[in-house]
Design a protein around this motif. Structure first.
Motif, PDB file in Angstrom:
ATOM      1  N   ASN A 269       0.782  -1.240   0.000  1.00  0.00           N
ATOM      2  CA  ASN A 269       0.000   0.000   0.000  1.00  0.00           C
ATOM      3  C   ASN A 269       0.814   1.291   0.000  1.00  0.00           C
ATOM      4  O   ASN A 269       0.249   2.364   0.132  1.00  0.00           O
ATOM      5  N   ALA A 270       2.106   1.235  -0.120  1.00  0.00           N
ATOM      6  CA  ALA A 270       2.929   2.436  -0.262  1.00  0.00           C
ATOM      7  C   ALA A 270       4.222   2.033  -0.958  1.00  0.00           C
ATOM      8  O   ALA A 270       4.845   1.045  -0.578  1.00  0.00           O
ATOM      9  N   THR A 271       4.604   2.777  -1.976  1.00  0.00           N
ATOM     10  CA  THR A 271       5.823   2.424  -2.694  1.00  0.00           C
ATOM     11  C   THR A 271       7.032   2.595  -1.785  1.00  0.00           C
ATOM     12  O   THR A 271       6.990   3.310  -0.793  1.00  0.00           O
ATOM     13  N   CYS A 272       8.133   1.927  -2.111  1.00  0.00           N
ATOM     14  CA  CYS A 272       9.339   1.946  -1.281  1.00  0.00           C
ATOM     15  C   CYS A 272      10.508   2.518  -2.087  1.00  0.00           C
ATOM     16  O   CYS A 272      10.501   2.469  -3.306  1.00  0.00           O
TER      17      CYS A 272
ATOM     18  N   GLU B 205      10.068  -2.609 -11.635  1.00  0.00           N
ATOM     19  CA  GLU B 205       9.025  -2.365 -10.649  1.00  0.00           C
ATOM     20  C   GLU B 205       7.763  -3.036 -11.147  1.00  0.00           C
ATOM     21  O   GLU B 205       7.385  -2.882 -12.304  1.00  0.00           O
ATOM     22  N   VAL B 206       7.120  -3.806 -10.263  1.00  0.00           N
ATOM     23  CA  VAL B 206       5.847  -4.458 -10.563  1.00  0.00           C
ATOM     24  C   VAL B 206       4.887  -4.135  -9.417  1.00  0.00           C
ATOM     25  O   VAL B 206       5.246  -4.290  -8.254  1.00  0.00           O
ATOM     26  N   ASP B 207       3.704  -3.682  -9.769  1.00  0.00           N
ATOM     27  CA  ASP B 207       2.664  -3.414  -8.777  1.00  0.00           C
ATOM     28  C   ASP B 207       1.509  -4.383  -9.024  1.00  0.00           C
ATOM     29  O   ASP B 207       1.043  -4.513 -10.150  1.00  0.00           O
ATOM     30  N   VAL B 208       1.069  -5.066  -7.975  1.00  0.00           N
ATOM     31  CA  VAL B 208      -0.027  -6.020  -8.080  1.00  0.00           C
ATOM     32  C   VAL B 208      -1.110  -5.610  -7.085  1.00  0.00           C
ATOM     33  O   VAL B 208      -0.818  -5.382  -5.908  1.00  0.00           O
ATOM     34  N   LYS B 209      -2.347  -5.536  -7.583  1.00  0.00           N
ATOM     35  CA  LYS B 209      -3.451  -5.107  -6.741  1.00  0.00           C
ATOM     36  C   LYS B 209      -4.464  -6.239  -6.585  1.00  0.00           C
ATOM     37  O   LYS B 209      -4.840  -6.886  -7.553  1.00  0.00           O
ATOM     38  N   LYS B 210      -4.884  -6.452  -5.335  1.00  0.00           N
ATOM     39  CA  LYS B 210      -5.949  -7.407  -5.043  1.00  0.00           C
ATOM     40  C   LYS B 210      -6.878  -6.731  -4.038  1.00  0.00           C
ATOM     41  O   LYS B 210      -6.466  -6.425  -2.917  1.00  0.00           O
TER      42      LYS B 210
ATOM     43  N   ALA C 234      -8.412  -4.064  -2.080  1.00  0.00           N
ATOM     44  CA  ALA C 234      -7.935  -2.739  -1.666  1.00  0.00           C
ATOM     45  C   ALA C 234      -6.449  -2.733  -1.328  1.00  0.00           C
ATOM     46  O   ALA C 234      -5.923  -1.749  -0.824  1.00  0.00           O
ATOM     47  N   VAL C 235      -5.749  -3.819  -1.609  1.00  0.00           N
ATOM     48  CA  VAL C 235      -4.337  -3.939  -1.258  1.00  0.00           C
ATOM     49  C   VAL C 235      -3.481  -3.915  -2.530  1.00  0.00           C
ATOM     50  O   VAL C 235      -3.754  -4.637  -3.485  1.00  0.00           O
ATOM     51  N   THR C 236      -2.458  -3.077  -2.521  1.00  0.00           N
ATOM     52  CA  THR C 236      -1.493  -3.041  -3.619  1.00  0.00           C
ATOM     53  C   THR C 236      -0.120  -3.413  -3.078  1.00  0.00           C
ATOM     54  O   THR C 236       0.327  -2.856  -2.074  1.00  0.00           O
ATOM     55  N   VAL C 237       0.530  -4.364  -3.735  1.00  0.00           N
ATOM     56  CA  VAL C 237       1.881  -4.781  -3.369  1.00  0.00           C
ATOM     57  C   VAL C 237       2.842  -4.210  -4.406  1.00  0.00           C
ATOM     58  O   VAL C 237       2.630  -4.368  -5.609  1.00  0.00           O
ATOM     59  N   TYR C 238       3.883  -3.538  -3.922  1.00  0.00           N
ATOM     60  CA  TYR C 238       4.913  -2.945  -4.784  1.00  0.00           C
ATOM     61  C   TYR C 238       6.178  -3.778  -4.636  1.00  0.00           C
ATOM     62  O   TYR C 238       6.643  -4.013  -3.525  1.00  0.00           O
ATOM     63  N   ILE C 239       6.720  -4.200  -5.766  1.00  0.00           N
ATOM     64  CA  ILE C 239       7.957  -4.987  -5.757  1.00  0.00           C
ATOM     65  C   ILE C 239       8.941  -4.301  -6.692  1.00  0.00           C
ATOM     66  O   ILE C 239       8.633  -4.040  -7.858  1.00  0.00           O
TER      67      ILE C 239
END
Length: 142
Positions: A32-35, A74-79, A81-86
């Protein structure tokens, strides 16, 4: 004096050559927040860590030859209300944007080849190179 300027310019370029040969990428995972840290030099070790993580997220990910060339990603995956930033470093021939995720939907995806290019914004300035060039120009015109 112009010979001194040319010699100084050559020394600056040679001294800074090593600083631009290793690709530096942000390597992190966040919810839920980019790093933005840590920032690591790309290597087979950091690329393997990213590859293992991505293979869990995207089992259909195609792995090539695993050579000595790298890219940041960078890959963002949303499920729901949750977004995972890798973010990380990956082998050049691995297309992290291809394939389906096993959980959620892939949103933003980028592969890039400049230092810290997987940050939201990046401005990389090599102050040593800049100072050396300014001194060489000054010596040239004196």
């Amino acid at each position: 004096m112009r010979t001194l300027a040319i010699v100084l310019l050559c020394l600056v370029v040679v001294a800074n050559y090593g600083t631009v040969t290793a690709l530096r990428c942000i390597q992190c995972q966040s919810v839920n927040a980019t790093c933005y840290e840590p920032i690591l030099d790309c290597s087979k070790g950091s690329a393997d860590v990213s590859l293992q993580l991505l293979q869990v997220l995207k089992p259909s990910l195609v792995v090539g030859t695993k050579g000595d060339k790298f890219r940041c990603f960078e890959v963002d995956v949303k499920k729901e209300a949750v977004t995972v930033y890798i973010k990380g470093c990956i082998y050049d021939d691995v297309d992290v944007c291809a394939g389906e995720t096993n959980e959620g939907e892939q949103g933003y995806c980028e592969r890039c080849t400049s230092d810290e290019c997987n940050a939201a914004t990046s401005l990389v300035v090599n102050f040593g190179l800049l100072l050396g060039l300014l001194l060489a120009v000054k010596a040239y015109w004196m």
